[in-house]
Scaffold this motif. Structure first.
Motif, PDB file in Angstrom:
ATOM      1  N   PHE A 133       0.280 -70.479  -4.098  1.00 11.79           N
ATOM      2  CA  PHE A 133      -1.223 -70.545  -4.460  1.00 11.79           C
ATOM      3  C   PHE A 133      -1.559 -69.222  -5.131  1.00 11.79           C
ATOM      4  CE2 PHE A 133      -1.453 -73.963  -1.224  1.00 11.79           C
ATOM      5  CZ  PHE A 133      -2.439 -74.814  -2.130  1.00 11.79           C
ATOM      6  N   SER A 134      -2.197 -69.450  -6.421  1.00  7.79           N
ATOM      7  CA  SER A 134      -2.867 -68.284  -7.032  1.00  7.79           C
ATOM      8  C   SER A 134      -4.212 -68.477  -7.270  1.00  7.79           C
ATOM      9  CB  SER A 134      -2.076 -67.955  -8.142  1.00  7.79           C
ATOM     10  OG  SER A 134      -2.286 -68.860  -9.232  1.00  7.79           O
ATOM     11  N   MET A 135      -4.873 -67.344  -7.333  1.00  7.23           N
ATOM     12  CA  MET A 135      -6.391 -67.452  -7.856  1.00  7.23           C
ATOM     13  C   MET A 135      -6.447 -67.605  -9.369  1.00  7.23           C
ATOM     14  SD  MET A 135      -9.259 -64.691  -6.944  1.00  7.23           S
ATOM     15  CE  MET A 135      -8.167 -63.200  -7.355  1.00  7.23           C
ATOM     16  N   SER A 136      -7.218 -68.522  -9.651  1.00  9.94           N
ATOM     17  CA  SER A 136      -7.195 -68.986 -10.971  1.00  9.94           C
ATOM     18  C   SER A 136      -8.276 -68.187 -11.846  1.00  9.94           C
ATOM     19  CB  SER A 136      -7.915 -70.555 -11.346  1.00  9.94           C
ATOM     20  OG  SER A 136      -6.836 -71.165 -10.482  1.00  9.94           O
ATOM     21  N   PHE A 137      -9.323 -67.715 -11.316  1.00  8.50           N
ATOM     22  CA  PHE A 137     -10.170 -66.871 -12.085  1.00  8.50           C
ATOM     23  C   PHE A 137     -10.733 -65.646 -11.328  1.00  8.50           C
ATOM     24  CE2 PHE A 137     -11.196 -71.492 -12.651  1.00  8.50           C
ATOM     25  CZ  PHE A 137     -10.684 -71.764 -13.917  1.00  8.50           C
ATOM     26  N   PRO A 138      -9.814 -64.618 -11.722  1.00  6.68           N
ATOM     27  CA  PRO A 138     -10.264 -63.294 -11.305  1.00  6.68           C
ATOM     28  C   PRO A 138     -11.266 -62.669 -11.917  1.00  6.68           C
ATOM     29  CG  PRO A 138      -8.037 -63.374 -12.314  1.00  6.68           C
ATOM     30  CD  PRO A 138      -8.503 -64.795 -12.338  1.00  6.68           C
TER      31      PRO A 138
END
Ligand SMILES: [Zn+2]
Length: 173
Positions: A148-153
């Motif tokens: 999983f990764s954060m899409s909108f830093p």
């Protein structure tokens, strides 16, 4: 973009200008959806089978470290995304302001069944304060092990507001 989607967008007042300014990618709706556990509001949620399997692993690993991850939202259809925007327009919110927070229908990662909005017990859902929780620290440290990764830093290239709660499974189904 197909004609059907275009007419739905026009009905919302979304025009060529908005589309040209949009830095998000266009996504197909996921057709192969499976039910996950209900979200923190008790609503039924669905996601891709791959995302579900990764989500279960992520949630279990977090629980082992005494972190409770809660699901706020997973798959959203294009029609549902239209509905969210319609609701805000009816409340008198300005379209360009809405589009900083809500993706143009057809351009939401939630259509893919791969994106999850997450929360934890001590935080209001979908609020920036999520970044102050130990759940967020844990995700930053560990989410990539579960794909999983954060899409909108902060200051993301897609022009969306900072969304510390929005995490996407990177294994495509
Ligand atoms: Zn989201």
């Amino acid at each position: 973009m197909n004609v059907q989607l275009l007419s739905k967008l026009h009905a919302l007042g979304i025009n060529e200008c908005h589309l040209r300014a949009c830095k998000l990618l266009e996504y197909e709706e996921c057709k192969n959806l499976v039910r996950s556990e209900n979200d923190m509001f008790g609503r039924v949620q669905r996601m891709s089978p791959t995302a579900l399997s990764c989500w279960h692993k992520l949630k279990r690993a977090a629980a082992k470290d005494s972190i409770e991850l809660l699901l706020v939202s997973a798959f959203r259809s294009i029609d549902y995304q239209c509905e969210l925007i319609t609701r805000k327009l009816k409340k008198g919110e300005d379209l360009s302001t809405i589009l900083k927070v809500n993706a143009i229908p057809g351009f939401s990662e939630h259509h893919t069944g791969q994106a999850l909005d997450l929360n934890t017990t001590e935080c209001c859902p979908l609020s920036e304060e999520f970044e102050l929780t130990s759940a967020f620290d844990w995700l930053q440290e560990n989410a990539s092990h579960y794909k999983f990764s954060m899409s909108f830093p902060r200051n993301n290239i897609r022009g969306m507001v900072y969304e510390p709660w929005h995490w996407t499974c990177q294994i495509r189904p």
